[in-house]
Design an enzyme around this catalytic site. Structure first.
Site, PDB file in Angstrom:
ATOM      1  N   ASN A  12       0.865  -1.180   0.000  1.00 36.91           N
ATOM      2  CA  ASN A  12       0.000   0.000   0.000  1.00 36.91           C
ATOM      3  C   ASN A  12       0.902   1.230   0.000  1.00 36.91           C
ATOM      4  O   ASN A  12       1.487   1.570   1.018  1.00 36.91           O
ATOM      5  CB  ASN A  12      -0.901  -0.030   1.251  1.00 36.91           C
ATOM      6  CG  ASN A  12      -1.713   1.235   1.403  1.00 36.91           C
ATOM      7  OD1 ASN A  12      -1.831   2.033   0.479  1.00 36.91           O
ATOM      8  ND2 ASN A  12      -2.300   1.420   2.595  1.00 36.91           N
ATOM      9  N   TRP A  13       0.989   1.863  -1.149  1.00 33.00           N
ATOM     10  CA  TRP A  13       1.925   2.993  -1.279  1.00 33.00           C
ATOM     11  C   TRP A  13       1.364   4.271  -0.671  1.00 33.00           C
ATOM     12  O   TRP A  13       2.074   5.279  -0.602  1.00 33.00           O
ATOM     13  CB  TRP A  13       2.265   3.230  -2.745  1.00 33.00           C
ATOM     14  CG  TRP A  13       2.990   2.101  -3.424  1.00 33.00           C
ATOM     15  CD1 TRP A  13       3.335   0.886  -2.880  1.00 33.00           C
ATOM     16  CD2 TRP A  13       3.462   2.074  -4.775  1.00 33.00           C
ATOM     17  NE1 TRP A  13       3.981   0.112  -3.808  1.00 33.00           N
ATOM     18  CE2 TRP A  13       4.077   0.814  -4.992  1.00 33.00           C
ATOM     19  CE3 TRP A  13       3.419   2.972  -5.835  1.00 33.00           C
ATOM     20  CZ2 TRP A  13       4.646   0.452  -6.207  1.00 33.00           C
ATOM     21  CZ3 TRP A  13       3.991   2.621  -7.051  1.00 33.00           C
ATOM     22  CH2 TRP A  13       4.594   1.363  -7.235  1.00 33.00           C
ATOM     23  N   LYS A  14       0.105   4.251  -0.311  1.00 35.07           N
ATOM     24  CA  LYS A  14      -0.560   5.439   0.270  1.00 35.07           C
ATOM     25  C   LYS A  14      -0.339   6.672  -0.626  1.00 35.07           C
ATOM     26  O   LYS A  14      -0.242   6.535  -1.841  1.00 35.07           O
ATOM     27  CB  LYS A  14      -0.072   5.687   1.701  1.00 35.07           C
ATOM     28  CG  LYS A  14      -0.157   4.434   2.568  1.00 35.07           C
ATOM     29  CD  LYS A  14      -0.031   4.718   4.030  1.00 35.07           C
ATOM     30  CE  LYS A  14       0.050   3.416   4.789  1.00 35.07           C
ATOM     31  NZ  LYS A  14      -0.030   3.579   6.232  1.00 35.07           N
ATOM     32  N   HIS A  98      -9.569   1.009   4.850  1.00 33.77           N
ATOM     33  CA  HIS A  98      -8.295   1.178   5.558  1.00 33.77           C
ATOM     34  C   HIS A  98      -8.535   2.067   6.780  1.00 33.77           C
ATOM     35  O   HIS A  98      -9.361   2.990   6.728  1.00 33.77           O
ATOM     36  CB  HIS A  98      -7.263   1.797   4.625  1.00 33.77           C
ATOM     37  CG  HIS A  98      -5.870   1.771   5.191  1.00 33.77           C
ATOM     38  ND1 HIS A  98      -5.444   2.675   6.131  1.00 33.77           N
ATOM     39  CD2 HIS A  98      -4.835   0.927   4.978  1.00 33.77           C
ATOM     40  CE1 HIS A  98      -4.188   2.391   6.461  1.00 33.77           C
ATOM     41  NE2 HIS A  98      -3.794   1.337   5.777  1.00 33.77           N
ATOM     42  N   GLU A 100      -6.995   4.468   7.918  1.00 33.18           N
ATOM     43  CA  GLU A 100      -6.813   5.909   7.644  1.00 33.18           C
ATOM     44  C   GLU A 100      -8.064   6.486   6.990  1.00 33.18           C
ATOM     45  O   GLU A 100      -8.426   7.640   7.238  1.00 33.18           O
ATOM     46  CB  GLU A 100      -5.558   6.119   6.772  1.00 33.18           C
ATOM     47  CG  GLU A 100      -4.292   5.861   7.583  1.00 33.18           C
ATOM     48  CD  GLU A 100      -3.087   5.395   6.779  1.00 33.18           C
ATOM     49  OE1 GLU A 100      -3.111   5.477   5.536  1.00 33.18           O
ATOM     50  OE2 GLU A 100      -2.115   4.923   7.407  1.00 33.18           O
ATOM     51  N   GLU A 170      -5.470  -5.239  10.583  1.00 33.48           N
ATOM     52  CA  GLU A 170      -4.447  -4.219  10.803  1.00 33.48           C
ATOM     53  C   GLU A 170      -4.731  -3.515  12.126  1.00 33.48           C
ATOM     54  O   GLU A 170      -5.535  -2.569  12.162  1.00 33.48           O
ATOM     55  CB  GLU A 170      -4.468  -3.190   9.671  1.00 33.48           C
ATOM     56  CG  GLU A 170      -4.172  -3.774   8.313  1.00 33.48           C
ATOM     57  CD  GLU A 170      -3.585  -2.723   7.380  1.00 33.48           C
ATOM     58  OE1 GLU A 170      -2.470  -2.931   6.916  1.00 33.48           O
ATOM     59  OE2 GLU A 170      -4.236  -1.682   7.168  1.00 33.48           O
ATOM     60  N   GLY A 176       2.284   2.042  10.793  1.00 34.64           N
ATOM     61  CA  GLY A 176       3.219   3.163  10.651  1.00 34.64           C
ATOM     62  C   GLY A 176       3.903   3.556  11.950  1.00 34.64           C
ATOM     63  O   GLY A 176       4.546   4.601  12.026  1.00 34.64           O
ATOM     64  N   SER A 216       3.341  -2.342  10.323  1.00 39.56           N
ATOM     65  CA  SER A 216       4.800  -2.345  10.475  1.00 39.56           C
ATOM     66  C   SER A 216       5.448  -3.681  10.089  1.00 39.56           C
ATOM     67  O   SER A 216       6.389  -4.135  10.735  1.00 39.56           O
ATOM     68  CB  SER A 216       5.195  -1.937  11.899  1.00 39.56           C
ATOM     69  OG  SER A 216       4.738  -0.618  12.172  1.00 39.56           O
ATOM     70  N   GLY A 237       2.774  -1.258   4.304  1.00 38.30           N
ATOM     71  CA  GLY A 237       2.808   0.167   3.985  1.00 38.30           C
ATOM     72  C   GLY A 237       4.231   0.617   3.727  1.00 38.30           C
ATOM     73  O   GLY A 237       4.786   0.446   2.637  1.00 38.30           O
ATOM     74  N   GLY A 238       4.864   1.187   4.749  1.00 35.28           N
ATOM     75  CA  GLY A 238       6.192   1.795   4.613  1.00 35.28           C
ATOM     76  C   GLY A 238       7.214   0.937   3.903  1.00 35.28           C
ATOM     77  O   GLY A 238       7.942   1.427   3.013  1.00 35.28           O
TER      78      GLY A 238
END
Ligand code: PEP
Length: 257
Positions: A12-14, A98, A100, A170, A176, A216, A237-238
């Site tokens: 997930n590149w956000k 998600h 977010e 999640e 994150g 993470s 993600g990251g």
């Protein structure tokens, strides 16, 4: 690899990467991950890069995903993107709900369910995200929160649609933050979610559904997490923003027993 379900690992590149940066990343991933078919690999760039990335990924082993979509099929919804528009770009998966989106854009379980249903109408496989906050976990409410989210976000799906749906567990406190759930915490939550699916659908359906862990995930913890019996992949993600770390996560998962 000896897992009951084929692993699925999604990046997930956000809200990261220009088109040029996205092409550089996906070009590197194509090289790093060539010929890996034991694991389903998905990348979810921002909408602005989907078209160009789709062109590069055509006929490759890496699938294209999107990070969000509208619950509506089309019409006067300024700024929104419909499932059919994603399908048109060869998108195969779409992340819905998600944390977010739930937290910053007020997405309710009801909206998430409508998005998941609309994704299936367009033959996209949704990745439906659920997960508790730290306060909810510490108050002993994890199971209640997950039950509400799972029931609400999957409402209206048929059994065949459910089998094609991916769930991402999640825990919000792990996204994150660098804090990862322990393998035991992840397995416990995943097992609980699968139990809910047995109750809401049936045993065969529940056993077919892939449940990713997200929060993470990195090369150093991915393999152990995915070794758990009910952990069927990862939403990253990251660590998906850099070809080497995402590729290392995928390569590590190939030796999961
Ligand atoms: C995510 O965005 O779904 C996620 C899990 O992010 P990170 O891996 O950075 O925690």
């Amino acid at each position: 690899m000896n897992k009951e379900r084929k692993l699925i690992i999604a990046g997930n590149w956000k809200m990261n990467k220009t088109v040029v940066e996205a092409l550089a990343l996906v070009g590197a991933l194509k090289t790093e991950l060539a010929n890996i078919n034991q694991v389903d690999i998905v990348v979810c760039p921002p909408f602005t890069a989907l078209c160009e990335v789709a062109r590069v990924l055509r006929d490759s082993n890496i699938r294209l995903g999107a990070q969000n979509m509208s619950e509506h099929a089309g019409g006067a919804y300024t700024g929104e993107i419909a499932a059919e528009m994603l399908k048109d770009l060869a998108v195969r998966n779409v992340i819905v709900g998600h944390s977010e989106r739930r937290q910053y854009y007020g997405e309710s379980d009801e909206i998430v369910a409508k998005k998941a249903q609309a994704a299936h109408v367009a033959s996209l496989a949704p990745i439906v995200c659920v997960g508790e906050t730290l306060a909810e976990r510490e108050a002993g409410r994890m199971e209640k929160v997950l039950e509400t989210q799972v029931r609400g976000s999957l409402a209206g799906l048929s059994k065949p649609q459910m089998v094609e749906t991916i769930i991402a567990y999640e825990p919000v406190w792990a996204i994150g933050t660098g804090k990862t759930a322990t393998t035991a915490q992840a397995q416990e939550a995943h097992q609980f979610i699968r139990g809910l699916l047995i109750h809401l659908f049936d045993e065969a359906t529940a056993r077919g559904v892939r449940i990713q862990y997200g929060g993470s995930v990195k090369p150093s913890n991915a393999r152990e997490l995915m070794s758990q019996p009910d952990v069927d992949g990862a939403l990253v993600g990251g660590a998906s923003l850099e070809a080497r770390s995402f590729a290392d996560i995928i390569r590590g998962s190939m030796s999961v027993g």
